[in-house]
Design an enzyme around this catalytic site. Structure first.
Site, short mmCIF file in Angstrom:
data_model
loop_
_atom_site.label_atom_id
_atom_site.label_comp_id
_atom_site.label_asym_id
_atom_site.label_seq_id
_atom_site.Cartn_x
_atom_site.Cartn_y
_atom_site.Cartn_z
N GLY A 13 0.81 -1.14 -0.03
CA GLY A 13 0.11 -0.02 -0.06
C GLY A 13 0.78 1.31 0.08
O GLY A 13 0.68 2.07 0.93
N VAL A 16 0.03 5.73 -1.56
CA VAL A 16 -0.37 6.99 -0.86
C VAL A 16 -0.34 6.94 0.63
O VAL A 16 0.00 5.92 1.04
CB VAL A 16 -1.87 7.31 -1.57
N GLY A 17 -0.82 7.93 1.01
CA GLY A 17 -1.02 7.71 2.77
C GLY A 17 0.22 7.28 3.41
O GLY A 17 1.28 7.61 3.19
N ILE A 18 -0.17 6.60 4.47
CA ILE A 18 0.84 6.30 5.51
C ILE A 18 2.04 5.31 4.83
O ILE A 18 3.16 5.59 5.09
CB ILE A 18 0.10 5.47 6.52
N ASP A 63 -2.00 -6.71 -6.69
CA ASP A 63 -3.32 -6.62 -5.96
C ASP A 63 -3.33 -7.53 -4.76
O ASP A 63 -3.04 -8.86 -5.00
CB ASP A 63 -4.46 -7.08 -6.87
N LEU A 64 -3.22 -7.10 -3.73
CA LEU A 64 -3.01 -8.04 -2.44
C LEU A 64 -4.09 -8.86 -2.11
O LEU A 64 -4.14 -9.75 -1.23
CB LEU A 64 -2.45 -7.15 -1.23
N TYR A 159 -14.92 -3.38 9.70
CA TYR A 159 -13.63 -3.03 9.66
C TYR A 159 -12.72 -3.35 10.94
O TYR A 159 -11.90 -3.86 11.00
CB TYR A 159 -13.33 -1.72 9.29
N LYS A 163 -9.51 -5.71 12.26
CA LYS A 163 -8.42 -5.03 12.91
C LYS A 163 -8.28 -5.88 14.09
O LYS A 163 -7.06 -5.96 14.58
CB LYS A 163 -8.48 -3.70 13.11
N1 LIG Z 1 -6.11 6.63 8.01
C1 LIG Z 1 -6.51 6.34 9.34
O1 LIG Z 1 -7.16 6.93 9.82
C2 LIG Z 1 -6.04 5.03 9.76
C3 LIG Z 1 -6.22 4.71 11.29
C4 LIG Z 1 -5.63 3.70 11.71
C5 LIG Z 1 -5.03 2.57 10.65
N2 LIG Z 1 -5.13 2.92 9.54
C6 LIG Z 1 -4.67 1.86 8.57
O2 LIG Z 1 -3.52 2.23 8.13
C7 LIG Z 1 -3.01 1.37 6.91
C8 LIG Z 1 -2.79 2.37 5.68
O3 LIG Z 1 -3.95 3.36 5.59
P1 LIG Z 1 -3.95 4.64 4.85
O4 LIG Z 1 -4.75 5.86 5.86
O5 LIG Z 1 -2.47 5.22 4.46
O6 LIG Z 1 -5.01 4.50 3.75
P2 LIG Z 1 -5.06 4.87 2.14
O7 LIG Z 1 -4.46 6.22 2.01
O8 LIG Z 1 -6.43 4.62 1.69
O9 LIG Z 1 -4.04 4.13 1.40
C9 LIG Z 1 -4.29 2.72 1.22
C10 LIG Z 1 -2.99 1.99 0.47
O10 LIG Z 1 -3.54 0.56 0.35
C11 LIG Z 1 -3.42 0.11 -0.99
N3 LIG Z 1 -4.40 -0.90 -1.30
C12 LIG Z 1 -5.78 -0.89 -1.22
N4 LIG Z 1 -6.10 -1.94 -1.57
C13 LIG Z 1 -5.21 -2.57 -2.21
C14 LIG Z 1 -4.98 -4.09 -2.92
N5 LIG Z 1 -6.10 -4.81 -3.17
N6 LIG Z 1 -3.64 -4.46 -3.15
C15 LIG Z 1 -2.56 -3.40 -3.04
N7 LIG Z 1 -2.77 -2.30 -2.21
C16 LIG Z 1 -3.90 -1.83 -2.04
C17 LIG Z 1 -3.77 1.61 -1.71
O11 LIG Z 1 -3.19 1.48 -3.06
P3 LIG Z 1 -3.79 1.12 -4.48
O12 LIG Z 1 -5.40 1.47 -4.06
O13 LIG Z 1 -3.14 2.04 -5.40
O14 LIG Z 1 -3.97 -0.32 -4.49
C18 LIG Z 1 -3.15 2.77 -1.00
O15 LIG Z 1 -1.56 2.56 -1.23
C19 LIG Z 1 -4.09 0.63 6.82
O16 LIG Z 1 -3.92 -0.64 7.02
C20 LIG Z 1 -5.32 1.41 7.71
O17 LIG Z 1 -6.41 0.35 8.04
C21 LIG Z 1 -5.38 4.05 9.11
#
Ligand SMILES: NC(=O)c1ccc[n+]([C@@H]2O[C@H](COP(=O)([O-])OP(=O)(O)OC[C@H]3O[C@@H](n4cnc5c(N)ncnc54)[C@H](OP(=O)(O)O)[C@@H]3O)[C@@H](O)[C@H]2O)c1
Length: 242
Positions: A13, A16-18, A63-64, A159, A163
């Site tokens: 992942g 973008v994001g984290i 695609d994971l 969700y 987790k």
């Molecule tokens: N944001 C929050 O508030 C928050 C809080 C606590 C925990 N988290 C956790 O932190 C982690 C990262 O979240 P984030 O906030 O950075 O989310 P995000 O901005 O939505 O990014 C999600 C990433 O996962 C990838 N992804 C999604 N589906 C995929 C697939 N089938 N195969 C491969 N890659 C895939 C996306 O890339 P593509 O779409 O290009 O595949 C993207 O790079 C997640 O596990 C989330 O549950 C987030």
């Protein structure tokens, strides 16, 4: 970080994001980072952005939810880079899918990505770490506060269940590593609300995501890599059972 210079990390992942913030931090500290997601163009852009950094980005489309994609990625990592030393299981998603009215396909997608994809990557990463003798290897799980508390909002209940599974997996992986007498570490990271694409994807609306992120002062993706306040750290000898 010095001992990791030149060594190999996988960040799932990473587009973008984290995940993207973690890639930046690891590459600036000299690691070779395989960044994977479905949208490879964004990871290619990250590679260009980081061309003058100490380490490098290796973008992989994966695609994971598809086991063959994951296996092909690990085959490439072994062939071209000699195997992983660090695996950051970051990719994850949420759908608004209440338990009593949600769509089955949304539940399945969360299970496939948040639980099965993460577990396959961990199994393959530990296998490669052991094969290459990386006894200081490290597995990270991007968990969530939702992996420890069930909120009252129905939209997040499934969700949260995925987790909670990540919490159990982290503990299970720790036990299995200990039973193998491995020094490979497992760390579960549980952020609160982070302003990324996560809520846009979950709520299928930029506006609704904006409103959520405006409701409190959120963490930013860099906070996870730079200067977050860590509340609880459980520190155990790798041989400890409970
Ligand atoms: N944001 C929050 O508030 C928050 C809080 C606590 C925990 N988290 C956790 O932190 C982690 C990262 O979240 P984030 O906030 O950075 O989310 P995000 O901005 O939505 O990014 C999600 C990433 O996962 C990838 N992804 C999604 N589906 C995929 C697939 N089938 N195969 C491969 N890659 C895939 C996306 O890339 P593509 O779409 O290009 O595949 C993207 O790079 C997640 O596990 C989330 O549950 C987030």
């Amino acid at each position: 970080m010095e001992r990791w210079t030149g060594r190999v990390a996988l960040v799932t992942g990473a587009s973008v994001g984290i995940g993207a913030a973690i890639v930046r931090q690891l590459v600036q500290n000299g690691m070779k980072v395989v960044g994977c997601s479905r949208n490879i163009a964004k990871i290619e852009a990250l590679k260009t952005e980081l061309l003058s950094a100490k380490g490098q980005v290796i973008p992989v489309r994966c695609d994971l939810k598809n086991e063959q994609d994951i296996m092909d990625m690990f085959t490439m990592i072994k062939r071209d880079l000699g195997g992983v030393d660090v695996c950051v299981n970051n990719a994850g998603l949420a759908h608004e899918a209440p338990l009593l009215s949600g769509e089955t396909r949304d539940w399945r997608e969360m299970i496939d990505l948040n639980i099965i994809g993460l577990t396959i990557c961990t199994r393959e990463a530990v296998k490669q770490m052991r094969e290459k003798g990386a006894n200081d290897g490290h597995i990270f799980l991007l968990n969530s506060m939702s992996g420890h508390l069930v909120g009252s909002s129905a939209n997040g209940h499934f969700y949260s269940a995925t987790k909670f599974a990540v919490t159990a997996l982290g503990e299970g992986i720790r036990h299995e590593l200990r039973e193998m007498k491995s020094q490979i570490r497992i760390t579960s990271i549980s952020p609160g609300l982070v302003e990324t694409e996560f809520a846009v994807r979950m709520r299928k609306s930029e506006e609704k995501a904006k409103a959520l992120y405006a409701s409190i002062k959120c963490l930013q993706a860099n906070d996870i890599t730079d200067h977050v306040q860590i509340h609880d750290i459980l520190i155990r000898p790798t041989d400890q059972v409970s």
